[in-house]
Motif scaffolding. Structure first.
Motif, PDB file in Angstrom:
ATOM      1  N   ASP A 246       0.800  -1.216   0.000  1.00 34.62           N
ATOM      2  CA  ASP A 246       0.000   0.000   0.000  1.00 34.62           C
ATOM      3  C   ASP A 246       0.837   1.273   0.000  1.00 34.62           C
ATOM      4  O   ASP A 246       0.283   2.372  -0.103  1.00 34.62           O
ATOM      5  N   VAL A 247       2.147   1.151   0.131  1.00 39.80           N
ATOM      6  CA  VAL A 247       3.032   2.317   0.051  1.00 39.80           C
ATOM      7  C   VAL A 247       3.408   2.525  -1.414  1.00 39.80           C
ATOM      8  O   VAL A 247       4.095   1.699  -2.008  1.00 39.80           O
ATOM      9  N   GLU A 248       2.945   3.591  -2.009  1.00 39.75           N
ATOM     10  CA  GLU A 248       3.248   3.866  -3.413  1.00 39.75           C
ATOM     11  C   GLU A 248       4.707   4.253  -3.570  1.00 39.75           C
ATOM     12  O   GLU A 248       5.312   4.860  -2.684  1.00 39.75           O
ATOM     13  N   TYR A 249       5.262   3.902  -4.726  1.00 41.42           N
ATOM     14  CA  TYR A 249       6.681   4.183  -4.970  1.00 41.42           C
ATOM     15  C   TYR A 249       6.986   5.673  -4.845  1.00 41.42           C
ATOM     16  O   TYR A 249       8.019   6.056  -4.289  1.00 41.42           O
ATOM     17  N   ALA A 250       6.090   6.514  -5.302  1.00 41.19           N
ATOM     18  CA  ALA A 250       6.301   7.961  -5.212  1.00 41.19           C
ATOM     19  C   ALA A 250       6.311   8.450  -3.764  1.00 41.19           C
ATOM     20  O   ALA A 250       6.879   9.500  -3.457  1.00 41.19           O
ATOM     21  N   GLN A 251       5.695   7.664  -2.880  1.00 41.08           N
ATOM     22  CA  GLN A 251       5.643   8.036  -1.467  1.00 41.08           C
ATOM     23  C   GLN A 251       6.810   7.478  -0.658  1.00 41.08           C
ATOM     24  O   GLN A 251       6.908   7.729   0.542  1.00 41.08           O
ATOM     25  N   LEU A 252       7.691   6.732  -1.308  1.00 40.70           N
ATOM     26  CA  LEU A 252       8.742   6.027  -0.571  1.00 40.70           C
ATOM     27  C   LEU A 252       9.640   6.956   0.241  1.00 40.70           C
ATOM     28  O   LEU A 252       9.893   6.671   1.416  1.00 40.70           O
ATOM     29  N   PRO A 253      10.152   8.065  -0.304  1.00 46.07           N
ATOM     30  CA  PRO A 253      11.006   8.936   0.527  1.00 46.07           C
ATOM     31  C   PRO A 253      10.302   9.416   1.792  1.00 46.07           C
ATOM     32  O   PRO A 253      10.893   9.428   2.878  1.00 46.07           O
ATOM     33  N   ALA A 254       9.042   9.794   1.666  1.00 42.47           N
ATOM     34  CA  ALA A 254       8.300  10.262   2.837  1.00 42.47           C
ATOM     35  C   ALA A 254       8.087   9.129   3.834  1.00 42.47           C
ATOM     36  O   ALA A 254       8.173   9.336   5.054  1.00 42.47           O
ATOM     37  N   ALA A 255       7.835   7.920   3.317  1.00 41.84           N
ATOM     38  CA  ALA A 255       7.642   6.779   4.202  1.00 41.84           C
ATOM     39  C   ALA A 255       8.925   6.447   4.961  1.00 41.84           C
ATOM     40  O   ALA A 255       8.904   6.195   6.170  1.00 41.84           O
ATOM     41  N   LEU A 256      10.051   6.457   4.251  1.00 41.07           N
ATOM     42  CA  LEU A 256      11.326   6.133   4.901  1.00 41.07           C
ATOM     43  C   LEU A 256      11.671   7.143   5.986  1.00 41.07           C
ATOM     44  O   LEU A 256      12.292   6.796   7.001  1.00 41.07           O
ATOM     45  N   ALA A 257      11.260   8.395   5.797  1.00 42.85           N
ATOM     46  CA  ALA A 257      11.553   9.439   6.783  1.00 42.85           C
ATOM     47  C   ALA A 257      10.833   9.181   8.105  1.00 42.85           C
ATOM     48  O   ALA A 257      11.243   9.703   9.153  1.00 42.85           O
ATOM     49  N   LYS A 258       9.767   8.371   8.076  1.00 47.09           N
ATOM     50  CA  LYS A 258       9.011   8.071   9.292  1.00 47.09           C
ATOM     51  C   LYS A 258       9.593   6.899  10.072  1.00 47.09           C
ATOM     52  O   LYS A 258       9.124   6.588  11.169  1.00 47.09           O
ATOM     53  N   LEU A 259      10.574   6.219   9.489  1.00 45.72           N
ATOM     54  CA  LEU A 259      11.134   5.014  10.105  1.00 45.72           C
ATOM     55  C   LEU A 259      12.468   5.311  10.754  1.00 45.72           C
ATOM     56  O   LEU A 259      13.402   5.786  10.098  1.00 45.72           O
ATOM     57  N   THR A 260      12.567   5.043  12.034  1.00 41.19           N
ATOM     58  CA  THR A 260      13.814   5.317  12.756  1.00 41.19           C
ATOM     59  C   THR A 260      14.728   4.098  12.840  1.00 41.19           C
ATOM     60  O   THR A 260      15.934   4.243  12.998  1.00 41.19           O
ATOM     61  N   ASP A 261      14.140   2.909  12.725  1.00 43.13           N
ATOM     62  CA  ASP A 261      14.943   1.688  12.779  1.00 43.13           C
ATOM     63  C   ASP A 261      15.580   1.460  11.405  1.00 43.13           C
ATOM     64  O   ASP A 261      14.878   1.274  10.409  1.00 43.13           O
ATOM     65  N   GLU A 262      16.906   1.459  11.360  1.00 43.82           N
ATOM     66  CA  GLU A 262      17.628   1.370  10.083  1.00 43.82           C
ATOM     67  C   GLU A 262      17.328   0.077   9.347  1.00 43.82           C
ATOM     68  O   GLU A 262      17.177   0.063   8.119  1.00 43.82           O
ATOM     69  N   LYS A 263      17.190  -1.015  10.078  1.00 42.18           N
ATOM     70  CA  LYS A 263      16.925  -2.304   9.442  1.00 42.18           C
ATOM     71  C   LYS A 263      15.540  -2.314   8.801  1.00 42.18           C
ATOM     72  O   LYS A 263      15.386  -2.725   7.649  1.00 42.18           O
ATOM     73  N   ILE A 264      14.538  -1.848   9.531  1.00 37.53           N
ATOM     74  CA  ILE A 264      13.182  -1.813   8.978  1.00 37.53           C
ATOM     75  C   ILE A 264      13.125  -0.861   7.796  1.00 37.53           C
ATOM     76  O   ILE A 264      12.451  -1.131   6.794  1.00 37.53           O
ATOM     77  N   ARG A 265      13.876   0.225   7.851  1.00 36.80           N
ATOM     78  CA  ARG A 265      13.919   1.165   6.726  1.00 36.80           C
ATOM     79  C   ARG A 265      14.451   0.470   5.476  1.00 36.80           C
ATOM     80  O   ARG A 265      13.924   0.646   4.377  1.00 36.80           O
ATOM     81  N   ARG A 266      15.485  -0.339   5.638  1.00 38.54           N
ATOM     82  CA  ARG A 266      16.052  -1.064   4.492  1.00 38.54           C
ATOM     83  C   ARG A 266      15.033  -2.036   3.908  1.00 38.54           C
ATOM     84  O   ARG A 266      14.880  -2.128   2.697  1.00 38.54           O
ATOM     85  N   TYR A 267      14.364  -2.767   4.785  1.00 38.05           N
ATOM     86  CA  TYR A 267      13.393  -3.743   4.319  1.00 38.05           C
ATOM     87  C   TYR A 267      12.267  -3.058   3.536  1.00 38.05           C
ATOM     88  O   TYR A 267      11.852  -3.533   2.473  1.00 38.05           O
ATOM     89  N   VAL A 268      11.756  -1.965   4.079  1.00 38.78           N
ATOM     90  CA  VAL A 268      10.673  -1.242   3.414  1.00 38.78           C
ATOM     91  C   VAL A 268      11.128  -0.720   2.055  1.00 38.78           C
ATOM     92  O   VAL A 268      10.404  -0.817   1.060  1.00 38.78           O
TER      93      VAL A 268
END
Length: 384
Positions: A246-268
């Protein structure tokens, strides 16, 4: 493989039929299936073949021509998830299918005699387990006249692997084995299980897709797969969506900015970008630009290596060597931690690229890999 003759010799009477289900190789879209995203596998000519007959006494007998072990004899009504035949060992896969069918309310309690033989390489990331599950499901569907279609059989086979064997895989492998068609790749939406057969005629383009089995064995049940699945689910929870699809590719930078855990950020980042790569490949194939998918494959490998971190030295060596030797693109495929890579090449370059890969493995002191062309093949079917 004369599985029918072997069945008769083993059990003392004739099988009621022979069925086949293929392994698969995934062109693009890795770990996206359990995120309800998109995948694009194709069936291989390598298959699991089963000779099967119904029983009426509730006994399930299982035998494999590929394993040096006696017939496993079980009772259908005693099959239990994560039990002796639910943890490890080849018999867990067909036994799990019988359990899943029965658990879903389908009348298979009479049991069966099953003899199996497979040419799908094990531990190579080519879905040898899904082939065993799907061929068992198809045979029992026919013999017990259950009337289930191929996608439903695939879902039940997945449930066998998830709940009975204990591997939290997505549905891609079973869907590819059950539903693929010759000469096509299977575009699968893992949310609603809608499928589209996408023409993938490599020979007409003067191309080959090579599978390079590194012979490095992996076990998806060792926790690494489950850990990544849990990380993806946590990422979806933090982002407030049901699944990362449900996370659109165009929204990816904004989504990654909400993630503080580096590992989860990589997975997303991997999941969202790999869903996008599936869409890119679909667009290119629809436009007849088969060669143009090469760089997308290589980009996908970098994501699997750096963000999901499921590659290994041997897989990285295949990709770097193949591309340096003139391949159009390459990436690891499957669950990772060993297994196989795919390499897209011009037919005229297949032999020299293969030679370069073999020489690189020798120089690195690795076991020689197995290299063969991936020919888009038919899905599960009855043979006799």
């Amino acid at each position: 493989m004369d599985v029918a003759g072997q069945f008769a010799e083993l059990y003392g009477y004739e099988a009621q039929g022979v069925w086949s289900a293929p392994g698969r190789v995934n062109l693009i879209g890795e770990y996206t299936d359990f995120n309800e995203g998109f995948v694009m596998p194709l069936a291989l000519p390598h298959t699991a073949v089963a000779a099967v007959a119904r029983r009426t006494d509730g006994v399930l007998r299982l035998h494999s021509a590929d394993i040096d072990a006696p017939v496993a004899e079980l009772r259908v009504d005693e099959l239990t998830p994560l039990s002796k035949y639910g943890q490890g060992g080849w018999a867990a896969y067909p036994a799990g299918v019988v359990w899943a069918l029965r658990d879903a309310g389908h009348a298979v309690s009479g049991g069966a005699d099953i003899h199996l033989a497979s040419t799908v390489p094990t531990g190579a990331g080519l879905s040898s387990s899904a082939a065993l599950e799907v061929v068992t499901a198809l045979a029992l569907n026919d013999l017990y006249e259950l009337g289930l279609d191929a996608p439903r059989l695939a879902v039940l086979a997945q449930r066998a692997e998830n709940a009975f064997v204990g591997v939290p895989c997505g549905v891609m492998d079973q869907m590819a084995s059950a539903c693929a068609t010759e000469g096509h790749a299977l575009h699968l939406d893992c949310r609603d299980l809608s499928i589209r057969q996408v023409p993938f005629d490599l020979a007409a383009q003067g191309l080959q897709l090579l599978v390079v089995d590194t012979r490095v064995k992996h076990e998806l049940g060792d926790g690494a797969y489950a850990e990544r699945r849990a990380g993806c689910e946590e990422g979806a929870r933090i982002l407030g969506v049901s699944h990362l699809r449900d996370v659109e590719y165009a929204q990816l930078p904004a989504a990654l900015a909400k993630l503080t855990d580096e590992k989860i950020r990589r997975y997303v980042r991997h999941i969202v970008s790999d869903d996008h790569r599936v869409e890119q490949v679909i667009g290119l194939l629809d436009a007849g630009e088969v060669r143009a998918i090469g760089p997308v494959l290589t980009e996908g490998h970098a994501s699997l290596r750096d963000d999901l971190r499921i590659s290994c030295e041997e897989l990285d060596l295949v990709v770097s060597t193949a591309n340096a030797a003139g391949a159009i693109g390459a990436r690891m495929t499957g669950g990772g931690f060993g297994g196989s890579a795919i390499v897209l090449v011009d037919e005229v370059d297949a032999a020299p690229v293969t030679k370069s890969i073999l020489e690189a493995f020798t120089s690195a002191g690795f076991t020689a890999p197995r290299v063969f062309p991936a020919v888009p093949s038919a899905g599960a079917r009855r043979l006799a």
